[in-house]
Scaffold this motif. Structure first.
Motif, PDB file in Angstrom:
ATOM      1  N   ALA A  33      59.284 -28.845   1.179  1.00  0.00           N
ATOM      2  CA  ALA A  33      59.700 -28.918  -0.227  1.00  0.00           C
ATOM      3  C   ALA A  33      58.715 -28.193  -1.141  1.00  0.00           C
ATOM      4  N   GLN A  34      59.267 -27.593  -2.198  1.00  0.00           N
ATOM      5  CA  GLN A  34      58.502 -26.862  -3.210  1.00  0.00           C
ATOM      6  C   GLN A  34      58.811 -27.453  -4.590  1.00  0.00           C
ATOM      7  N   PRO A  35      58.020 -27.063  -5.613  1.00  0.00           N
ATOM      8  CA  PRO A  35      58.363 -27.527  -6.963  1.00  0.00           C
ATOM      9  C   PRO A  35      59.809 -27.175  -7.311  1.00  0.00           C
ATOM     10  N   GLY A  36      60.496 -28.118  -7.925  1.00  0.00           N
ATOM     11  CA  GLY A  36      61.914 -27.947  -8.225  1.00  0.00           C
ATOM     12  C   GLY A  36      62.829 -28.527  -7.162  1.00  0.00           C
ATOM     13  N   ASP A  37      62.248 -28.970  -6.038  1.00  0.00           N
ATOM     14  CA  ASP A  37      63.026 -29.553  -4.937  1.00  0.00           C
ATOM     15  C   ASP A  37      62.995 -31.069  -4.997  1.00  0.00           C
ATOM     16  N   ILE A  38      64.021 -31.691  -4.415  1.00  0.00           N
ATOM     17  CA  ILE A  38      63.991 -33.117  -4.117  1.00  0.00           C
ATOM     18  C   ILE A  38      63.872 -33.270  -2.609  1.00  0.00           C
ATOM     19  N   THR A  39      63.139 -34.292  -2.172  1.00  0.00           N
ATOM     20  CA  THR A  39      62.966 -34.556  -0.757  1.00  0.00           C
ATOM     21  C   THR A  39      63.327 -36.014  -0.493  1.00  0.00           C
ATOM     22  N   PHE A  40      63.021 -36.520   0.707  1.00  0.00           N
ATOM     23  CA  PHE A  40      63.290 -37.937   0.967  1.00  0.00           C
ATOM     24  C   PHE A  40      62.154 -38.549   1.775  1.00  0.00           C
ATOM     25  N   VAL A  41      61.923 -39.827   1.558  1.00  0.00           N
ATOM     26  CA  VAL A  41      60.923 -40.616   2.272  1.00  0.00           C
ATOM     27  C   VAL A  41      61.682 -41.721   2.988  1.00  0.00           C
ATOM     28  N   GLU A  42      61.761 -41.602   4.314  1.00  0.00           N
ATOM     29  CA  GLU A  42      62.609 -42.544   5.056  1.00  0.00           C
ATOM     30  C   GLU A  42      61.993 -43.928   5.140  1.00  0.00           C
ATOM     31  N   ASN A  43      60.667 -44.035   5.262  1.00  0.00           N
ATOM     32  CA  ASN A  43      60.000 -45.327   5.345  1.00  0.00           C
ATOM     33  C   ASN A  43      58.534 -45.170   4.941  1.00  0.00           C
ATOM     34  N   GLU A  44      57.798 -46.266   4.979  1.00  0.00           N
ATOM     35  CA  GLU A  44      56.413 -46.250   4.501  1.00  0.00           C
ATOM     36  C   GLU A  44      55.500 -45.379   5.364  1.00  0.00           C
ATOM     37  N   LYS A  45      55.901 -45.066   6.583  1.00  0.00           N
ATOM     38  CA  LYS A  45      55.095 -44.192   7.429  1.00  0.00           C
ATOM     39  C   LYS A  45      54.985 -42.788   6.833  1.00  0.00           C
ATOM     40  N   ASN A  46      55.920 -42.422   5.970  1.00  0.00           N
ATOM     41  CA  ASN A  46      55.922 -41.080   5.374  1.00  0.00           C
ATOM     42  C   ASN A  46      55.215 -41.023   4.028  1.00  0.00           C
ATOM     43  N   LEU A  47      54.552 -42.095   3.620  1.00  0.00           N
ATOM     44  CA  LEU A  47      53.962 -42.143   2.291  1.00  0.00           C
ATOM     45  C   LEU A  47      52.892 -41.070   2.096  1.00  0.00           C
ATOM     46  N   SER A  48      52.017 -40.883   3.093  1.00  0.00           N
ATOM     47  CA  SER A  48      50.949 -39.889   2.922  1.00  0.00           C
ATOM     48  C   SER A  48      51.539 -38.492   2.784  1.00  0.00           C
ATOM     49  N   ALA A  49      52.592 -38.197   3.535  1.00  0.00           N
ATOM     50  CA  ALA A  49      53.242 -36.889   3.420  1.00  0.00           C
ATOM     51  C   ALA A  49      53.898 -36.732   2.055  1.00  0.00           C
ATOM     52  N   TRP A  50      54.436 -37.815   1.500  1.00  0.00           N
ATOM     53  CA  TRP A  50      55.034 -37.757   0.157  1.00  0.00           C
ATOM     54  C   TRP A  50      53.960 -37.490  -0.903  1.00  0.00           C
ATOM     55  N   HIS A  51      52.804 -38.114  -0.760  1.00  0.00           N
ATOM     56  CA  HIS A  51      51.734 -37.920  -1.742  1.00  0.00           C
ATOM     57  C   HIS A  51      51.222 -36.485  -1.747  1.00  0.00           C
ATOM     58  N   THR A  52      51.234 -35.825  -0.595  1.00  0.00           N
ATOM     59  CA  THR A  52      50.737 -34.443  -0.520  1.00  0.00           C
ATOM     60  C   THR A  52      51.846 -33.411  -0.659  1.00  0.00           C
ATOM     61  N   SER A  53      53.089 -33.854  -0.705  1.00  0.00           N
ATOM     62  CA  SER A  53      54.213 -32.925  -0.802  1.00  0.00           C
ATOM     63  C   SER A  53      54.259 -32.259  -2.174  1.00  0.00           C
ATOM     64  N   LYS A  54      54.782 -31.018  -2.198  1.00  0.00           N
ATOM     65  CA  LYS A  54      54.949 -30.287  -3.457  1.00  0.00           C
ATOM     66  C   LYS A  54      56.268 -30.618  -4.148  1.00  0.00           C
ATOM     67  N   ALA A  55      57.075 -31.462  -3.556  1.00  0.00           N
ATOM     68  CA  ALA A  55      58.391 -31.781  -4.119  1.00  0.00           C
ATOM     69  C   ALA A  55      58.263 -32.391  -5.516  1.00  0.00           C
ATOM     70  N   SER A  56      59.265 -32.144  -6.346  1.00  0.00           N
ATOM     71  CA  SER A  56      59.272 -32.682  -7.711  1.00  0.00           C
ATOM     72  C   SER A  56      59.813 -34.096  -7.786  1.00  0.00           C
ATOM     73  N   ALA A  57      60.611 -34.500  -6.793  1.00  0.00           N
ATOM     74  CA  ALA A  57      61.213 -35.833  -6.803  1.00  0.00           C
ATOM     75  C   ALA A  57      61.548 -36.217  -5.365  1.00  0.00           C
ATOM     76  N   ALA A  58      61.887 -37.485  -5.169  1.00  0.00           N
ATOM     77  CA  ALA A  58      62.196 -37.954  -3.816  1.00  0.00           C
ATOM     78  C   ALA A  58      63.225 -39.072  -3.854  1.00  0.00           C
ATOM     79  N   ILE A  59      63.958 -39.174  -2.762  1.00  0.00           N
ATOM     80  CA  ILE A  59      64.842 -40.311  -2.499  1.00  0.00           C
ATOM     81  C   ILE A  59      64.067 -41.244  -1.580  1.00  0.00           C
ATOM     82  N   VAL A  60      63.964 -42.519  -1.954  1.00  0.00           N
ATOM     83  CA  VAL A  60      63.062 -43.430  -1.253  1.00  0.00           C
ATOM     84  C   VAL A  60      63.728 -44.789  -1.051  1.00  0.00           C
ATOM     85  N   PRO A  61      63.203 -45.581  -0.088  1.00  0.00           N
ATOM     86  CA  PRO A  61      63.634 -46.979   0.000  1.00  0.00           C
ATOM     87  C   PRO A  61      62.952 -47.817  -1.072  1.00  0.00           C
ATOM     88  N   ALA A  62      63.366 -49.051  -1.203  1.00  0.00           N
ATOM     89  CA  ALA A  62      62.858 -49.913  -2.277  1.00  0.00           C
ATOM     90  C   ALA A  62      61.367 -50.184  -2.162  1.00  0.00           C
TER      91      ALA A  62
END
Length: 344
Positions: A33-62
């Motif tokens: 993902a790049q700026p302007g993109d949306i990505t997804f975080v399937e579970n808490e195991k992906n949190l570190s990747a979400w924090h370092t991702s360049k994505a502008s937004a994400a679809i996440v669980p609660a």
């Protein structure tokens, strides 16, 4: 295509946290993902990747916290992301009912309204195809096959004579349905072919992956139950009776006359012996060989496959063999030494 986070949330019925008017132009996975993109975080195991991702937004669980960027909370992030990708990358669909002049269709074949047939497809005598089904280029449909509605047959699929497909079946490229089963009798040193006079029945909502095969029955049908999903490079032998909503992973082999209950899972490279019966909700681990019946609700693994807990005990026992061997050597030394003293 540019949309806002609010619009994306409406598509997937999610809850927006953060700026709902942020513009999104594409959807990519966390690593791409790049700026302007949306990505997804399937579970808490992906949190570190979400924090370092360049994505502008994400679809996440609660359970995923806000980190300054907009998020859309949903029950199933993976499926919501798939829905958004389909929206953002939408292409014009091919028109229904387009029958290529380069296809060969027997005069007795019956095509319901909305059927699409690609170039060089062959549809044989007495075939019936249900409404809005699609037969892609180069597919071959043998005589007297019956195909339900909204079924998709991809390029180079082959249906031998008399096969029956339900509604919304998907057969991917290179699938072969209804070839002869592997049946022979040996007489005076010669293998004599047993005639394969049955057929294949595939119920509704089945999907079969590329280059997989389902053999016809010897005298009756080989059946694949409704909702079953079969991966690429899978072999289902003659006379098999496969239950509903099974999952067969790649390179599974099911020998002739085997049967499975509903909701059975076969992991990659599993082999099932002929005439074996697997009960409902059985799960078989990868590369296992199953030579005997398995009752319902069992998880089995290994070759020969045994219940998972038994395999775990055997595994840890095998790991201790070098240690046990050394202990036996030490015991033998002490016994030998004691024997020498007694002789004195």
């Amino acid at each position: 295509m540019n949309v806002t986070v609010r619009q994306l949330a409406e598509w997937v019925r999610g809850e927006v946290l953060g700026d709902p008017e942020l513009a999104i132009s594409n959807a990519r996975t966390l690593g791409e993902a790049q700026p302007g993109d949306i990505t997804f975080v399937e579970n808490e195991k992906n949190l570190s990747a979400w924090h370092t991702s360049k994505a502008s937004a994400a679809i996440v669980p609660a359970s995923v916290p806000v980190n300054g960027r907009p998020i859309i909370r949903v029950a199933d992030p993976l499926m919501a992301f798939a829905s958004i990708v389909r929206h953002l990358r939408a292409r014009p669909t091919a028109p229904h009912g387009d029958v290529s002049a380069a296809a060969h269709i027997h005069p007795t074949a019956k095509l319901a309204p909305g059927v699409t047939v690609g170039p060089l497809a062959v549809i044989g005598e007495g075939v019936e195809v249900g409404a809005n089904s699609v037969i892609h280029a180069g597919a071959t449909i043998g005589r007297f096959c019956k195909i339900g509605s909204e079924t998709t047959i991809h390029p180079r699929v082959v249906l031998y004579d008399d096969c029956v497909l339900g509604d919304r079946v998907i057969l991917h490229a290179g699938v072969v349905i209804g070839a002869d089963g592997f049946g022979y009798r040996t007489a005076r040193g010669v293998h004599i072919k047993v005639p394969q006079l049955g057929w294949v029945e595939i119920e509704s909502d089945v999907e079969i992956g590329a280059n997989s095969t389902v053999d016809r029955g010897t005298f009756g049908p080989t059946r694949i139950g409704a909702g079953t999903k079969i991966d690429n490079l899978v072999q289902v032998g003659h006379n098999c009776q496969i239950g509903k909503h099974n999952l067969f992973c790649s390179q599974v082999g099911v020998a002739g006359s085997a049967a499975t209950g509903d909701h059975v899972v076969l992991a990659g490279q599993v082999g099932i012996s002929d005439h074996v019966k697997l009960g409902a909700r059985v799960a078989v681990g990868a590369q296992s060989g199953v030579p005997a019946d398995v009752p319902p609700d069992q998880h089995v693994f290994g070759s020969p496959a045994t219940p998972l807990q038994e395999q775990i005990r055997m595994h840890f026992g095998l790991r201790r063999l070098p240690e046990l061997r050394e202990e036996v050597k030490q015991i033998k030394k002490r016994l030998d030494a004691g024997s020498v003293r007694n002789d004195d």
